[in-house]
Motif scaffolding. Sequence first.
Motif, PDB file in Angstrom:
ATOM      1  N   TYR A 141       0.971  -1.122   0.126  1.00  0.00           N
ATOM      2  CA  TYR A 141      -0.229  -0.327   0.025  1.00  0.00           C
ATOM      3  C   TYR A 141       1.380   0.881  -0.052  1.00  0.00           C
ATOM      4  O   TYR A 141       1.642   1.550   0.879  1.00  0.00           O
ATOM      5  CB  TYR A 141      -1.085  -0.101   0.705  1.00  0.00           C
ATOM      6  CG  TYR A 141      -1.768  -1.109   1.092  1.00  0.00           C
ATOM      7  CD1 TYR A 141      -2.628  -0.797   0.895  1.00  0.00           C
ATOM      8  CD2 TYR A 141      -1.519  -2.407   1.725  1.00  0.00           C
ATOM      9  CE1 TYR A 141      -3.756  -2.103   0.840  1.00  0.00           C
ATOM     10  CE2 TYR A 141      -2.405  -2.954   2.523  1.00  0.00           C
ATOM     11  CZ  TYR A 141      -3.454  -3.395   1.584  1.00  0.00           C
ATOM     12  OH  TYR A 141      -4.264  -4.541   1.979  1.00  0.00           O
ATOM     13  N   GLY A 142       1.649   1.565  -1.229  1.00  0.00           N
ATOM     14  CA  GLY A 142       2.292   2.385  -1.067  1.00  0.00           C
ATOM     15  C   GLY A 142       3.657   2.176  -0.713  1.00  0.00           C
ATOM     16  O   GLY A 142       3.457   0.945  -1.370  1.00  0.00           O
ATOM     17  N   CYS A 162       1.620  -7.721   2.744  1.00  0.00           N
ATOM     18  CA  CYS A 162       1.405  -9.324   3.325  1.00  0.00           C
ATOM     19  C   CYS A 162       2.714  -9.032   2.138  1.00  0.00           C
ATOM     20  O   CYS A 162       2.769  -8.323   1.071  1.00  0.00           O
ATOM     21  CB  CYS A 162       0.685 -10.509   2.072  1.00  0.00           C
ATOM     22  SG  CYS A 162       0.554 -10.216   1.108  1.00  0.00           S
ATOM     23  N   THR A 163       3.664 -10.111   2.356  1.00  0.00           N
ATOM     24  CA  THR A 163       4.662 -10.428   1.184  1.00  0.00           C
ATOM     25  C   THR A 163       5.778 -11.254   1.563  1.00  0.00           C
ATOM     26  O   THR A 163       6.262 -12.099   2.121  1.00  0.00           O
ATOM     27  CB  THR A 163       6.406  -9.119   2.063  1.00  0.00           C
ATOM     28  OG1 THR A 163       7.223  -9.204   0.785  1.00  0.00           O
ATOM     29  CG2 THR A 163       7.091  -9.695   3.211  1.00  0.00           C
ATOM     30  N   LEU A 212      -9.307  -8.152  -4.142  1.00  0.00           N
ATOM     31  CA  LEU A 212      -7.460  -7.435  -4.250  1.00  0.00           C
ATOM     32  C   LEU A 212      -6.497  -7.899  -4.281  1.00  0.00           C
ATOM     33  O   LEU A 212      -5.712  -9.115  -4.543  1.00  0.00           O
ATOM     34  CB  LEU A 212      -7.241  -7.442  -2.796  1.00  0.00           C
ATOM     35  CG  LEU A 212      -6.031  -6.232  -2.439  1.00  0.00           C
ATOM     36  CD1 LEU A 212      -5.646  -4.380  -2.942  1.00  0.00           C
ATOM     37  CD2 LEU A 212      -5.283  -6.006  -1.119  1.00  0.00           C
ATOM     38  N   ALA A 213      -5.718  -7.313  -5.927  1.00  0.00           N
ATOM     39  CA  ALA A 213      -4.602  -7.320  -6.946  1.00  0.00           C
ATOM     40  C   ALA A 213      -3.228  -7.425  -5.868  1.00  0.00           C
ATOM     41  O   ALA A 213      -2.717  -6.354  -5.779  1.00  0.00           O
ATOM     42  CB  ALA A 213      -4.492  -6.606  -8.188  1.00  0.00           C
ATOM     43  N   PRO A 214      -2.927  -8.453  -6.488  1.00  0.00           N
ATOM     44  CA  PRO A 214      -1.118  -8.395  -5.044  1.00  0.00           C
ATOM     45  C   PRO A 214      -0.440  -7.369  -6.274  1.00  0.00           C
ATOM     46  O   PRO A 214      -0.652  -7.650  -7.391  1.00  0.00           O
ATOM     47  CB  PRO A 214      -0.446  -9.878  -5.289  1.00  0.00           C
ATOM     48  CG  PRO A 214      -2.030 -10.454  -6.920  1.00  0.00           C
ATOM     49  CD  PRO A 214      -2.733 -10.061  -6.891  1.00  0.00           C
ATOM     50  N   HIS A 235       3.791  -8.698  10.367  1.00  0.00           N
ATOM     51  CA  HIS A 235       4.078  -8.728   9.855  1.00  0.00           C
ATOM     52  C   HIS A 235       4.500  -7.794   8.482  1.00  0.00           C
ATOM     53  O   HIS A 235       5.093  -8.070   7.511  1.00  0.00           O
ATOM     54  CB  HIS A 235       5.862  -7.290  10.060  1.00  0.00           C
ATOM     55  CG  HIS A 235       5.746  -6.768  11.475  1.00  0.00           C
ATOM     56  ND1 HIS A 235       5.262  -6.514  11.983  1.00  0.00           N
ATOM     57  CD2 HIS A 235       7.200  -7.237  12.709  1.00  0.00           C
ATOM     58  CE1 HIS A 235       5.451  -5.911  13.592  1.00  0.00           C
ATOM     59  NE2 HIS A 235       6.297  -6.934  13.398  1.00  0.00           N
ATOM     60  N   GLY A 236       3.147  -8.545   8.356  1.00  0.00           N
ATOM     61  CA  GLY A 236       3.254  -9.484   7.147  1.00  0.00           C
ATOM     62  C   GLY A 236       3.977 -10.147   5.911  1.00  0.00           C
ATOM     63  O   GLY A 236       3.660 -10.916   5.058  1.00  0.00           O
TER      64      GLY A 236
END
Length: 275
Positions: free
Chosen positions: A33-34, A39-40, A73-75, A244-245
């Motif tokens: 998000y910016g 998530c990663t 929601l597109a990754p 933390h994603g």
Amino acid sequence: MTSSALPDRAEAQAAAATADEPLLKVSGVTRYYGDRIGCTDISFDLWPGEVLAIVGESGSGKTTLLNCLSTRLAPTAGAIEYRMRDGAMRNLYQLTEAERRLLMRTDWGFVHQNPAEGLRMTVSAGANVGERLMAVGNRHYGNIRDTATSWLERVEIAADRIDDQPRAFSGGMRQRLQIARNLVTHPRLVFMDEPTGGLDVSVQARLLDMLRRLVADLGLSVIIVTHDLAVARLLSHRIVVMRHGRIIETGLTDQVLDDPREPYSQLLVSSILQA
């Protein structure tokens, strides 16, 4: 995928041939998000009939991940592949919008924490269930009503409430109606976002017992997001712990909850036990 709610013979043969292959493959999924990480680098496989719980504190990225998996929601990066009823693996974000909508109306379900988001509050309970049947080609009013009645009873809603609107129902009844609406087309994969959130403890227990029975009876694959480890233990085969994603630990549910390896997982489990 056909428009029928039930697989035909060719689909059944394809399903049998791919029963030992993943239903969903998630590879390196990342969402920003910016400059902020949602998530990663999330990777895992989901198998037919498996229930996977994604747990973590608020802000851990679990809802972002669920929304990416369900195409809401597109990754930013990564790939999500789904095994269609014909046995072919397809990248969800290479499907057309129409193909994704059809998938969500037929082969998938999505159970929201707030049932009002997953129901049409101004039409009857029967119509809420019947709409999904019509989406897969059912047109006979009598058959639709009979099926809706059967499913209301299956989720412990009295048949004589079929013409009542959901706004006349309690929170627990609304959630059970939302579940009936999702399962009536016999989906293979259901996403659940905190399905017991906001319900009284006694209502939660009844709902969880019903969910566990339906998931087993229908052989569903489920991805459930929850902050409640008791829900994860009761419903899931495998668990993913996020912080933390990122995924920091994963394994069989009982193994992770009884003997967590990572310090954060240990803290998460101990805080629940002390509550």
